[in-house]
Motif scaffolding. Structure first.
Motif, mmCIF file in Angstrom:
data_model
loop_
_atom_site.group_PDB
_atom_site.id
_atom_site.type_symbol
_atom_site.label_atom_id
_atom_site.label_comp_id
_atom_site.label_asym_id
_atom_site.label_seq_id
_atom_site.Cartn_x
_atom_site.Cartn_y
_atom_site.Cartn_z
ATOM 1 N N CYS A 100 34.370 37.005 41.092
ATOM 2 C CA CYS A 100 34.429 38.077 40.097
ATOM 3 C C CYS A 100 34.271 37.466 38.708
ATOM 4 C CB CYS A 100 35.750 38.841 40.204
ATOM 5 S SG CYS A 100 37.214 37.878 39.703
ATOM 6 N N GLN A 101 34.143 38.294 37.693
ATOM 7 C CA GLN A 101 33.876 37.801 36.344
ATOM 8 C C GLN A 101 35.016 36.932 35.813
ATOM 9 O OE1 GLN A 101 32.665 41.015 33.745
ATOM 10 N NE2 GLN A 101 30.899 41.541 35.013
ATOM 11 N N GLU A 102 36.245 37.287 36.094
ATOM 12 C CA GLU A 102 37.367 36.473 35.620
ATOM 13 C C GLU A 102 37.365 35.099 36.276
ATOM 14 O OE1 GLU A 102 39.429 37.075 33.121
ATOM 15 O OE2 GLU A 102 38.141 38.832 32.810
ATOM 16 N N GLU A 103 36.995 35.050 37.532
ATOM 17 C CA GLU A 103 36.906 33.759 38.223
ATOM 18 C C GLU A 103 35.759 32.922 37.676
ATOM 19 O OE1 GLU A 103 38.765 35.196 42.540
ATOM 20 O OE2 GLU A 103 36.614 35.382 42.123
ATOM 21 N N TRP A 104 34.639 33.573 37.361
ATOM 22 C CA TRP A 104 33.524 32.834 36.761
ATOM 23 C C TRP A 104 33.922 32.266 35.400
ATOM 24 C CZ3 TRP A 104 30.227 30.648 39.434
ATOM 25 C CH2 TRP A 104 29.524 31.245 40.465
ATOM 26 N N LYS A 105 34.730 32.992 34.659
ATOM 27 C CA LYS A 105 35.181 32.478 33.359
ATOM 28 C C LYS A 105 35.985 31.194 33.537
ATOM 29 C CE LYS A 105 35.334 36.941 30.941
ATOM 30 N NZ LYS A 105 36.198 37.969 30.308
ATOM 31 N N ARG A 106 36.820 31.133 34.567
ATOM 32 C CA ARG A 106 37.604 29.924 34.826
ATOM 33 C C ARG A 106 36.696 28.759 35.209
ATOM 34 N NH1 ARG A 106 42.178 31.280 39.049
ATOM 35 N NH2 ARG A 106 42.848 29.179 38.440
ATOM 36 N N VAL A 107 35.679 29.046 36.022
ATOM 37 C CA VAL A 107 34.718 28.007 36.388
ATOM 38 C C VAL A 107 33.981 27.501 35.154
ATOM 39 C CG1 VAL A 107 32.573 27.554 37.643
ATOM 40 C CG2 VAL A 107 34.417 28.831 38.760
ATOM 41 N N THR A 108 33.575 28.421 34.298
ATOM 42 C CA THR A 108 32.840 28.045 33.089
ATOM 43 C C THR A 108 33.683 27.187 32.158
ATOM 44 O OG1 THR A 108 31.594 30.120 33.243
ATOM 45 C CG2 THR A 108 31.484 28.932 31.158
ATOM 46 N N GLU A 109 34.958 27.509 32.048
ATOM 47 C CA GLU A 109 35.848 26.712 31.198
ATOM 48 C C GLU A 109 35.886 25.258 31.654
ATOM 49 O OE1 GLU A 109 39.626 28.621 31.339
ATOM 50 O OE2 GLU A 109 39.005 30.335 30.105
ATOM 51 N N ILE A 110 35.932 25.049 32.956
ATOM 52 C CA ILE A 110 35.949 23.680 33.473
ATOM 53 C C ILE A 110 34.624 22.987 33.196
ATOM 54 C CG2 ILE A 110 36.046 22.295 35.584
ATOM 55 C CD1 ILE A 110 38.066 24.293 36.675
ATOM 56 N N MET A 111 33.512 23.703 33.381
ATOM 57 C CA MET A 111 32.210 23.091 33.123
ATOM 58 C C MET A 111 32.078 22.688 31.658
ATOM 59 S SD MET A 111 29.386 24.988 35.539
ATOM 60 C CE MET A 111 29.611 26.636 34.887
ATOM 61 N N VAL A 112 32.621 23.490 30.775
ATOM 62 C CA VAL A 112 32.581 23.151 29.350
ATOM 63 C C VAL A 112 33.437 21.925 29.074
ATOM 64 C CG1 VAL A 112 33.217 23.916 27.040
ATOM 65 C CG2 VAL A 112 32.046 25.493 28.589
ATOM 66 N N SER A 113 34.660 21.916 29.593
ATOM 67 C CA SER A 113 35.570 20.802 29.315
ATOM 68 C C SER A 113 35.106 19.504 29.953
ATOM 69 C CB SER A 113 36.980 21.149 29.799
ATOM 70 O OG SER A 113 37.017 21.270 31.213
ATOM 71 N N ARG A 114 34.412 19.586 31.083
ATOM 72 C CA ARG A 114 33.933 18.389 31.784
ATOM 73 C C ARG A 114 32.480 18.062 31.436
ATOM 74 N NH1 ARG A 114 37.380 15.112 33.642
ATOM 75 N NH2 ARG A 114 36.057 14.490 35.389
ATOM 76 N N GLN A 115 31.914 18.791 30.492
ATOM 77 C CA GLN A 115 30.531 18.584 30.052
ATOM 78 C C GLN A 115 29.557 18.649 31.223
ATOM 79 O OE1 GLN A 115 30.013 15.460 26.905
ATOM 80 N NE2 GLN A 115 32.126 14.928 27.446
ATOM 81 N N MET A 116 29.801 19.588 32.117
ATOM 82 C CA MET A 116 28.937 19.742 33.282
ATOM 83 C C MET A 116 27.729 20.610 32.954
ATOM 84 S SD MET A 116 31.809 20.204 36.254
ATOM 85 C CE MET A 116 32.586 18.766 36.991
ATOM 86 N N PHE A 117 26.681 20.439 33.756
ATOM 87 C CA PHE A 117 25.436 21.163 33.530
ATOM 88 C C PHE A 117 25.235 22.157 34.668
ATOM 89 C CE2 PHE A 117 20.897 21.926 33.752
ATOM 90 C CZ PHE A 117 20.520 22.019 32.418
ATOM 91 N N PRO A 118 25.237 23.465 34.387
ATOM 92 C CA PRO A 118 25.057 24.449 35.457
ATOM 93 C C PRO A 118 23.594 24.624 35.846
ATOM 94 C CG PRO A 118 25.486 25.547 33.367
ATOM 95 C CD PRO A 118 25.592 24.082 33.096
ATOM 96 N N PHE A 119 23.356 24.598 37.145
ATOM 97 C CA PHE A 119 22.034 24.882 37.712
ATOM 98 C C PHE A 119 22.225 26.138 38.559
ATOM 99 C CE2 PHE A 119 18.005 22.643 39.436
ATOM 100 C CZ PHE A 119 17.391 23.860 39.673
ATOM 101 N N TRP A 120 21.810 27.276 38.012
ATOM 102 C CA TRP A 120 22.060 28.557 38.651
ATOM 103 C C TRP A 120 20.961 28.900 39.652
ATOM 104 C CZ3 TRP A 120 26.574 30.944 38.243
ATOM 105 C CH2 TRP A 120 27.390 30.660 37.123
ATOM 106 N N LEU A 121 21.359 29.564 40.720
ATOM 107 C CA LEU A 121 20.433 30.111 41.699
ATOM 108 C C LEU A 121 20.577 31.625 41.696
ATOM 109 C CD1 LEU A 121 21.095 27.686 44.701
ATOM 110 C CD2 LEU A 121 19.501 27.393 42.803
#
Length: 409
Positions: free
Chosen positions: A200-221
Motif C-alpha cells: 500500500c502507499q504507506e508501506e511504499w513510503k517506508r520503503v522509500t525512506e530506507i532507499m533515501v537513507s541508504r542512497q539506494m537506486f530504485p529500478f522499477w518494473l
C-alpha cells in the motif's frame, strides 16, 4: 568414428516454458493452464480489443508509412507518451527535462538495457558489479538478465511470507536496511510477479525512506499499468512518489498485457536523472546498437496512436478497468468456492492481491498433484494467473485445489 560437437557438454536449461510444453502434451479434456503469462478472457483465449485491431489495420493500409528503420531510441512519440503514462503529464521530471525514454524489445529488453547502463556507468562508471536486490520470489528471468549484462552480485530481499500468505513488509524493510549502501533495488510498482501482492502507499513510503537513507537506486518494473487496480494513476503511484522526492531511477514498462500486443514485444525504459541526462542518453543509444540495433515499429505505433488520441485513450482505459474487474471477480469466486468446500486454510489473500497473479502458498507436492492427477498447471508455490479461471473451469479448479490440500499424497 563419431565427431563430438563443440556443444556436447551443454546441459538442458530449466525454463518456465516447460509448463506450456507439458500442458500442450496433456490430452485430458479438463486440463487447465493457470501458469500462462497472457491475459485470458472468459472465453479462454487471448484476443485483441476491437480498438487495437482497427488501429493495426489502419497502420497496415496507411500509404504514408514506409518500411524504413526507426530511430535507434525508438519512435519519439511513443517514448514521450509512454513516459507521460507512467509519470503523468505534469511530472516535475518531464517539465524540467530530467527524463529520457527508449523503446525496447518488451520488458525484458528494458531490464537488460537498464542493467547494461548500470554496469557501465553507475557509481561513476567504475565497472560496477552490484549488488542488485530482487524480491523473493520474483520472475525467474530477472536474475539471469542482470547476470547476462555482467552484474554477478545478485541478492534477494524477503517479500512474500509463505506461512501467512502475504507480503511481509517488516522482513523486506529489515533486508533493505541491512543491504550495502548504493545498492540497486528492483521493485514491482504494481502487479508483482508471481504473487500479485503489492504494497500500500504507506508501506511504499517506508520503503522509500530506507532507499533515501541508504542512497539506494530504485529500478522499477511496471508490467501492466492500469490492469492491476483498474487505475493508471494508482498503479504508477510508487514511481511517481519517488520522482516527487527527487530520486533518480530507472523504470521498465511493458505494453503486452495492457494492449494485448504479446507478439510485438513493445517495451520501454525511461531514466530519471538529476543531471548529465544527454550523456547517459548517448550511452543508451550506443548500447542499443549492440543489443538490437533499432526496435520494431508496428506495436509501438499502435500504443502511440492510442495514447495520443483522447477518444482512443478513454476507450482503452475503460477496457483495462473491465479486465481488472473481471480478474477481481474471478478471485472472489475462487475464494468463495474454496470456502464452501471447507478447504483447509485462510483464502483471503486471494482477493487482497491484484492484477493477473495470485499465490496460494502450496507445497511442491501439492503443485505436482494438481498437474499430474488433476491436469491443472500452476507455477511454483501455487502461484497462478487468475485470468485463466473462467465460468467453465472455476468449479473444477476449486475442487482440484481442495483435493490437493486434503488428499494423502
Amino acid at each position: 568414428m563419431s565427431v563430438r560437437s563443440v556443444f556436447d557438454d551443454a546441459p538442458f536449461a530449466s525454463s518456465a516454458m516447460k509448463f506450456a510444453e507439458d500442458f500442450k502434451r496433456d490430452t485430458h479434456p479438463d486440463k487447465v493452464n493457470l501458469a500462462g503469462r497472457e491475459y485470458v478472457g472468459d472465453h479462454g483465449k487471448t484476443t485483441w480489443l476491437p480498438l487495437i485491431q482497427k488501429i493495426k489495420q489502419q497502420i497496415i493500409t496507411d500509404p504514408t508509412l514506409t518500411p524504413e528503420y526507426q530511430p535507434i531510441l525508438g519512435i519519439p512519440e511513443f517514448n514521450r507518451k509512454a513516459t507521460e503514462l507512467a509519470l503523468g503529464r505534469d511530472s516535475p521530471a518531464i517539465l524540467q527535462s530530467k527524463v529520457f525514454g527508449v523503446q525496447t524489445l518488451g520488458r525484458t529488453g528494458a531490464v537488460r538495457l537498464g542493467a547494461e547502463l548500470l554496469r557501465s556507468w553507475f557509481c561513476s562508471g567504475s565497472s560496477w558489479s552490484g549488488p542488485v536486490l530482487l524480491s523473493s520470489p520474483c520472475d525467474e528471468s530477472l536474475a539471469d538478465t542482470f547476470k547476462a549484462a555482467g552484474i554477478q552480485d545478485v541478492r534477494y530481499y524477503r517479500y512474500w511470507d509463505a506461512e501467512s500468505s502475504r507480503v511481509c513488509v517488516e522482513n523486506m524493510l529489515h533486508d533493505l536496511e541491512n543491504a550495502p549502501e548504493r545498492s540497486v533495488v528492483v521493485l514491482f510498482a504494481s502487479g508483482h510477479r508471481p504473487t500479485g501482492a503489492d504494497l500500500c502507499q504507506e508501506e511504499w513510503k517506508r520503503v522509500t525512506e530506507i532507499m533515501v537513507s541508504r542512497q539506494m537506486f530504485p529500478f522499477w518494473l511496471m508490467p501492466a499499468q492500469g490492469l492491476c487496480s483498474g487505475s493508471l494513476e494508482r498503479d504508477a503511484w510508487p514511481v511517481r512518489h519517488c520522482v516527487s522526492l527527487g530520486l533518480e531511477l530507472l523504470c521498465a514498462q511493458s505494453f503486452s498485457h495492457t494492449f494485448g500486443l504479446y507478439g510485438e514485444r513493445v517495451g520501454h525504459l525511461f531514466c530519471v536523472l538529476k543531471e548529465n541526462l544527454l550523456a547517459v542518453q548517448s550511452q543508451a543509444e550506443r548500447l542499443v546498437q549492440t543489443l538490437w540495433s533499432c526496435p520494431p515499429m508496428d506495436g509501438a505505433r499502435v500504443v502511440a496512436t492510442v495514447l495520443s488520441n483522447p477518444a482512443h485513450l478513454a476507450e482503452w482505459e475503460n477496457s483495462l478497468k473491465v479486465k481488472a474487474e473481471r480478474c477481481m471477480l474471478m478471485r472472489e469466486r475462487l475464494r468463495e468456492r474454496l470456502r464452501l468446500l471447507a478447504t483447509p486454510g485462510c483464502w483471503d489473500n486471494i482477493i487482497k492481491s491484484g492484477g493477473l497473479y495470485c499465490c496460494l502458498g502450496l507445497t511442491a507436492q501439492q503443485v505436482e498433484f494438481l498437474s499430474q492427477r488433476k491436469h491443472v498447471y500452476l507455477l511454483p508455490k501455487g502461484c497462478l494467473n487468475v485470468s485463466a479461471i473462467n465460468s467453465r473451469n472455476l468449479d473444477y479448479v476449486a475442487e482440484s485445489i481442495h483435493q490437493a490440500l486434503t488428499s494423502q499424497l
